[in-house]
Motif scaffolding. Structure first.
Motif, PDB file in Angstrom:
ATOM      1  N   ILE A 296      16.521  30.773  13.183  1.00  0.00           N
ATOM      2  CA  ILE A 296      15.705  30.519  12.005  1.00  0.00           C
ATOM      3  C   ILE A 296      15.862  29.061  11.615  1.00  0.00           C
ATOM      4  N   GLY A 297      14.717  28.383  11.477  1.00  0.00           N
ATOM      5  CA  GLY A 297      14.731  26.976  11.091  1.00  0.00           C
ATOM      6  C   GLY A 297      14.476  26.817   9.603  1.00  0.00           C
ATOM      7  N   SER A 298      13.479  26.055   9.256  1.00  0.00           N
ATOM      8  CA  SER A 298      13.193  25.775   7.846  1.00  0.00           C
ATOM      9  C   SER A 298      12.693  27.012   7.116  1.00  0.00           C
ATOM     10  N   VAL A 299      12.981  27.063   5.808  1.00  0.00           N
ATOM     11  CA  VAL A 299      12.619  28.211   4.973  1.00  0.00           C
ATOM     12  C   VAL A 299      12.009  27.713   3.669  1.00  0.00           C
ATOM     13  N   LEU A 300      10.920  28.335   3.240  1.00  0.00           N
ATOM     14  CA  LEU A 300      10.338  28.078   1.920  1.00  0.00           C
ATOM     15  C   LEU A 300      10.480  29.341   1.083  1.00  0.00           C
ATOM     16  N   SER A 301      10.829  29.183  -0.192  1.00  0.00           N
ATOM     17  CA  SER A 301      11.064  30.340  -1.045  1.00  0.00           C
ATOM     18  C   SER A 301       9.760  30.991  -1.490  1.00  0.00           C
TER      19      SER A 301
ATOM     20  N   ARG B 258       3.260  30.838  -3.996  1.00  0.00           N
ATOM     21  CA  ARG B 258       3.229  30.831  -2.523  1.00  0.00           C
ATOM     22  C   ARG B 258       4.080  31.961  -1.971  1.00  0.00           C
ATOM     23  N   SER B 259       3.722  32.383  -0.772  1.00  0.00           N
ATOM     24  CA  SER B 259       4.555  33.336  -0.043  1.00  0.00           C
ATOM     25  C   SER B 259       5.767  32.603   0.517  1.00  0.00           C
ATOM     26  N   GLY B 260       6.797  33.358   0.800  1.00  0.00           N
ATOM     27  CA  GLY B 260       7.947  32.756   1.470  1.00  0.00           C
ATOM     28  C   GLY B 260       7.600  32.481   2.927  1.00  0.00           C
ATOM     29  N   VAL B 261       8.216  31.463   3.503  1.00  0.00           N
ATOM     30  CA  VAL B 261       7.954  31.113   4.902  1.00  0.00           C
ATOM     31  C   VAL B 261       9.281  30.944   5.640  1.00  0.00           C
ATOM     32  N   VAL B 262       9.380  31.599   6.780  1.00  0.00           N
ATOM     33  CA  VAL B 262      10.557  31.476   7.640  1.00  0.00           C
ATOM     34  C   VAL B 262      10.069  31.060   9.017  1.00  0.00           C
ATOM     35  N   ASN B 263      10.529  29.928   9.505  1.00  0.00           N
ATOM     36  CA  ASN B 263      10.127  29.437  10.827  1.00  0.00           C
ATOM     37  C   ASN B 263      11.141  29.841  11.886  1.00  0.00           C
ATOM     38  N   LEU B 264      10.620  30.418  12.975  1.00  0.00           N
ATOM     39  CA  LEU B 264      11.463  30.909  14.062  1.00  0.00           C
ATOM     40  C   LEU B 264      11.271  30.079  15.324  1.00  0.00           C
ATOM     41  N   SER B 265      12.311  30.044  16.141  1.00  0.00           N
ATOM     42  CA  SER B 265      12.197  29.452  17.486  1.00  0.00           C
ATOM     43  C   SER B 265      13.011  30.314  18.441  1.00  0.00           C
ATOM     44  N   GLY B 266      12.569  30.315  19.696  1.00  0.00           N
ATOM     45  CA  GLY B 266      13.255  31.148  20.681  1.00  0.00           C
ATOM     46  C   GLY B 266      12.682  30.939  22.067  1.00  0.00           C
TER      47      GLY B 266
END
Length: 206
Positions: free
Chosen positions: A56-61, A99-107
């Motif tokens: 999990i990278g950057s996160v917005l609340s 705003r909705s929360g945002v969770v950025n993923l990488s894999g």
């Protein structure tokens, strides 16, 4: 014994010796035939590929914006497209972003994964007042949209998604349960305050 008889006996002995050798060879051959293995053998290779972990990278609340509680309890919902609706609560606009929360993923590549959302420790997600943690609101009925699919799904069980070129974003919405105005004095409420409990997002490869 005559010379003729002696010669005949010698011939008989030679003949019997040959017969015995042939019989011994025949028995030996039979023994060898019985000793042949009754199975076949082969080898099978094993392999494994080590790939990038799912991180999990950057996160917005998740932000519900500005609200005015009603005389009785109500709710405010923000969906994964940043749209806000309310029941029994007045929606205000005083500069706080909705705003909705945002969770950025990488894999790894196009790997599939599952998402589970809830409160940390299995406890309800709670927003408390900055200077009085006895005043609080909870969040539930989470919704998730995976950027590679763009279908909003309510979190009733584990949600499936897939990476695209090793990346994906999760958009998270939910319902804020708002108490009556008499119970919620003016101020900022957040999961980050004392007594609050944030949203926990768990992702894992399928």
């Amino acid at each position: 014994m005559s010379e003729a008889n002696r010669h005949f006996d010698q011939l008989e002995q030679v003949k019997m010796s040959k017969i015995n050798k042939i019989s011994a060879l025949a028995l030996s051959g039979a023994a060898l035939a019985v000793a042949q293995p009754a199975y076949a053998q082969s080898s099978v290779d094993a392999s494994v590929a080590v790939v990038n972990p799912l991180t999990i990278g950057s996160v917005l609340s998740l932000s519900f914006g500005d609200i005015v509680p009603g005389a009785t309890a109500g709710s405010v919902t923000v969906d994964t497209n940043d749209t806000r609706t309310a029941s029994g609560v007045t929606l205000a606009s005083n500069g706080t972003t909705v705003r909705s929360g945002v969770v950025n993923l990488s894999g790894a590549g196009a790997a599939t994964f599952s998402v589970a959302i809830g409160g940390v420790g299995g406890n309800p997600v709670k927003l408390t007042k900055s200077d009085d943690d006895a005043k609080s609101m909870t969040v539930d009925t989470f919704k998730v949209r995976v950027s590679t699919d763009n279908t909003e799904t309510e979190q009733t069980s584990s949600i499936a998604g897939a990476l695209a070129s090793g990346a994906a974003a999760l958009y998270i919405g939910g319902r804020l349960n708002v108490g009556a105005s008499a119970d919620l004095p003016v101020g900022e409420y957040s999961t980050n305050h004392t007594g609050g409990n944030p949203i926990q997002v768990t992702v894992s490869y399928n």
